[in-house]
Design a protein around this motif. Structure first.
Motif, PDB file in Angstrom:
ATOM      1  N   LEU A   1     -67.228  47.905  10.781  1.00 61.07           N
ATOM      2  CA  LEU A   1     -65.924  47.237  10.690  1.00 61.07           C
ATOM      3  C   LEU A   1     -65.323  47.036  12.083  1.00 61.07           C
ATOM      4  CD1 LEU A   1     -64.322  49.020   7.586  1.00 61.07           C
ATOM      5  CD2 LEU A   1     -65.128  46.652   7.733  1.00 61.07           C
TER       6      LEU A   1
ATOM      7  N   ILE B   1     -64.306  43.520  13.987  1.00 56.92           N
ATOM      8  CA  ILE B   1     -62.930  43.231  14.407  1.00 56.92           C
ATOM      9  C   ILE B   1     -62.831  42.983  15.909  1.00 56.92           C
ATOM     10  CG2 ILE B   1     -60.611  44.234  14.596  1.00 56.92           C
ATOM     11  CD1 ILE B   1     -61.251  45.719  11.938  1.00 56.92           C
TER      12      ILE B   1
ATOM     13  N   PHE C   1     -62.648  39.413  17.531  1.00 56.22           N
ATOM     14  CA  PHE C   1     -61.393  38.698  17.274  1.00 56.22           C
ATOM     15  C   PHE C   1     -60.330  39.123  18.281  1.00 56.22           C
ATOM     16  CE2 PHE C   1     -63.399  38.537  13.049  1.00 56.22           C
ATOM     17  CZ  PHE C   1     -63.253  37.189  12.761  1.00 56.22           C
TER      18      PHE C   1
END
Length: 615
Positions: free
Chosen positions: A15, A19, A22
């Motif tokens: 995860l 992330i 971004f």
């Protein structure tokens, strides 16, 4: 429960890896490499922060393989054709690129050893040997994208920096293997065993070349078989296993495996390389970098006076050992370029962290020293591109245009028509009579023998130019095309081929071929079967323009044609995407990199090309 904890940690890492891009993409102030974001994410989630990640056998394996795969991709990054071009395309007033590369590396190692001895005498580090090599590293992963973004990777300056980075990475990796063998085993005969790795390199390179030419390999390269990807993984594990068996470090074996794949990949097959990079940077490599941060205890290190003293000294040393040797670049380039090269070569990331991890594993580098090296690497890869951008001269405008080799009557007529269309045209030939005809036609003429490397240099034929070969001899044309493709790395080559049986020999070099007899037949066929469409492309209407452009403007990416308003009467006739021809309709969605054929009145078409991005 233990397995559940490992999978929970893996989920958190994946995860975080999802992330981080971004977040880093929205940092505009400085260039922020994703891998730096991953290390910082590890610091936040690991033992220095929230303690959400627990190390275990599964994560240790995935992290170790990510590290190995990173070294494989480092070998894969080597573009041997581009390096060959750098050697052969240098100007007479420039120093030999190999001299600059090896000279800067030898000076870097010498300075690094002197500084490491100083650190050892002060009691800051345990041993000078591995720290010398840590200081000598650079980062191809930073150098390559920065040069590409600057638009100078194919320039002599860019190629010299690239070669210096490659020499530094490869020989540092080799020396790390040798030093680790000496420190852990202490026998010189173990070092000679490493030579078997290079013997295996040549054997597997030859074998890979043979296999790569087999028709079945191309058949199995797609869909569920993906034989090239499977072969690459097999090669990685073969070389890693061989490295372990010979007692050397796995990084050298993985790097050599990547170099083999780079060598045998046909003309840098981008789709294949993207698959390999996607597997690495999409899964394995983020796990490695996040685990680097997760397992480093920044809080404990910050409490150590040794760490706080070593960190600034390391940062200064990392720049010093690159900036001073980079002054050798002054033999070929300006002081400003030499200084900017030194700053870019000072960036460190993957290999410095790998070398430090090896030193930590064998007890030559302490936890605090390892932490200081990681933080120093993060600082250099953030700061170095900024300093390079500040000191590097503005991008030199590359002289584009068309070079026609062979001043035949057809070539002169083609040159006139291209010049009328606004192209910069140069005719290259040795025959004085034909050169005189071209001059009368108002074309730029160069006397040079294009069947030699020297002739290409005289004609100043550079990679960004389009080359059209029009002599009357297929053998001469083939020789010229081979020099253009293999020696100078030109991509846009068109050649006349009189004998259709010779066409495959040209196509193997990536040359676009034109057969006069076949072309005449195609023209007659299209005039008979599609007269209206054919006249659209051939009639000399000064106000009608048919052009091609590559879509690079993000405003049009992932948009349907029905939702796009193009200037004036411009229409999109066709779209070429990854070699596939698409007949557009209202629901067709445009993608980045699409090659679109435009038709319409001159001004609207030219405005559209400027809007979406010209080739």
């Amino acid at each position: 429960m233990e397995d559940q904890g490992m999978f929970n940690s893996l989920l958190i890492i994946i995860l975080a890896a999802f992330i981080v891009p971004f977040i880093t993409s929205h940092i505009r102030v400085i260039r922020f490499p994703i891998v730096v974001g991953e290390i910082i994410a590890g610091l936040i989630l690991g033992v220095s922060g929230l303690r959400l990640i627990e190390a275990g056998p599964l994560l240790d394996f995935l992290s170790a393989f990510g590290f190995t795969y990173l070294m494989f991709l480092s070998g894969l990054e080597i573009d041997f054709q581009a390096l060959s071009m750098a050697m052969k395309c240098r100007k007479d007033n420039e120093a030999n690129p190999l001299f600059l590369a090896f000279g800067t590396f030898i000076l870097t190692v010498g300075l690094s050893f002197a500084i490491s001895l100083g650190f050892t005498s002060l009691g800051i580090i345990r041993s000078p040997w591995l720290v010398t090599l840590v200081l000598s590293t650079t980062s191809l992963g930073i150098v390559v994208p920065v040069l590409k973004e600057k638009g100078i990777i194919n320039s002599p300056f860019g190629q010299n920096i690239l070669l210096s980075a490659l020499i530094a990475d490869f020989f540092t990796m080799l020396l790390i293997t040798v030093v680790v063998l000496l420190l852990t085993k202490g026998r010189l005969n173990d070092i000679f065993l490493v030579l078997f790795l290079f013997l295996a390199f040549f054997v597997f390179y030859k074998l890979g070349n043979i296999l790569n030419r087999l028709p079945i390999i191309k058949t199995l390269a797609h869909a569920t078989s993906q034989i090239r990807v499977r072969g690459s993984f097999a090669l990685i594990l073969i070389f890693v296993a061989l490295s372990e068996y010979l007692g050397s470090e796995a990084i050298l074996g993985a790097f050599l495996a990547g170099a083999i794949v780079s060598l045998i990949s046909e003309k840098r097959d981008e789709s294949f390389i993207l698959k390999l990079e996607g597997i690495g940077y999409g899964f394995f490599i983020p796990i490695f970098f996040i685990m680097v941060g997760a397992t480093f205890n920044l809080t404990d290190a910050a409490k150590s006076g040794n760490f706080l003293l070593l960190l600034p000294l390391l940062v200064v040393s990392l720049y010093l050992v690159k900036l001073v040797p980079a002054m050798l670049f002054r033999l070929s380039f300006s002081w400003k370029k030499a200084l900017s090269a030194g700053f870019l070569l000072s960036s460190r990331l993957s290999l410095i962290i790998a070398a430090s991890a090896i030193g930590l594993k064998i007890g030559e580098i302490s936890e605090n020293t390892n932490g200081a090296i990681i933080i120093s690497a993060v600082i250099t890869c953030l700061v170095s591109p900024i300093l390079f951008e500040k000191f590097a001269p503005p991008q030199e405008e590359q002289e584009q245009g068309v070079v026609i080799i062979g001043a035949t009557n057809t070539a002169i007529l083609l040159g006139e028509r291209l010049a009328q269309a606004g192209e910069s045209v140069t005719i290259v030939d040795l025959e004085a009579k034909q050169r005189a005809k071209a001059k009368v036609a108002g074309l730029k003429v160069i006397s040079a023998d294009a069947t030699t490397v020297g002739g290409f240099k005289t004609a100043n034929i550079t990679p960004e130019k389009r080359v059209v070969v029009t002599t009357d001899s297929d053998e001469v044309n083939l020789k010229i095309c081979r020099i253009a493709a293999e020696t100078f790395g030109l991509k846009n080559i068109i050649s006349l081929v009189n004998n259709t049986t010779d066409m495959n020999r040209f196509k193997e070099l990536g040359v676009s071929v034109i057969s006069p007899a076949f072309s005449t037949l195609m023209v007659l066929e299209n005039m008979v079967t599609h007269p209206a469409a054919f006249s659209l492309l051939t009639d000399s209407d000064d106000n009608l323009l048919v052009e091609e452009a590559v879509l690079t403007n993000g405003r049009f990416v992932r948009k349907r044609l029905r939702d796009i308003r193009l200037p004036g009467d411009t229409l999109i006739m066709s779209i070429s995407r990854n070699g596939e021809k698409i007949i557009p309709h209202g629901n067709t969605v445009l993608e980045y990199g699409d090659l679109v054929m435009l038709v319409g009145s001159r001004e609207p078409v030219l405005k559209t090309i400027r809007l979406i991005g010209i080739i």
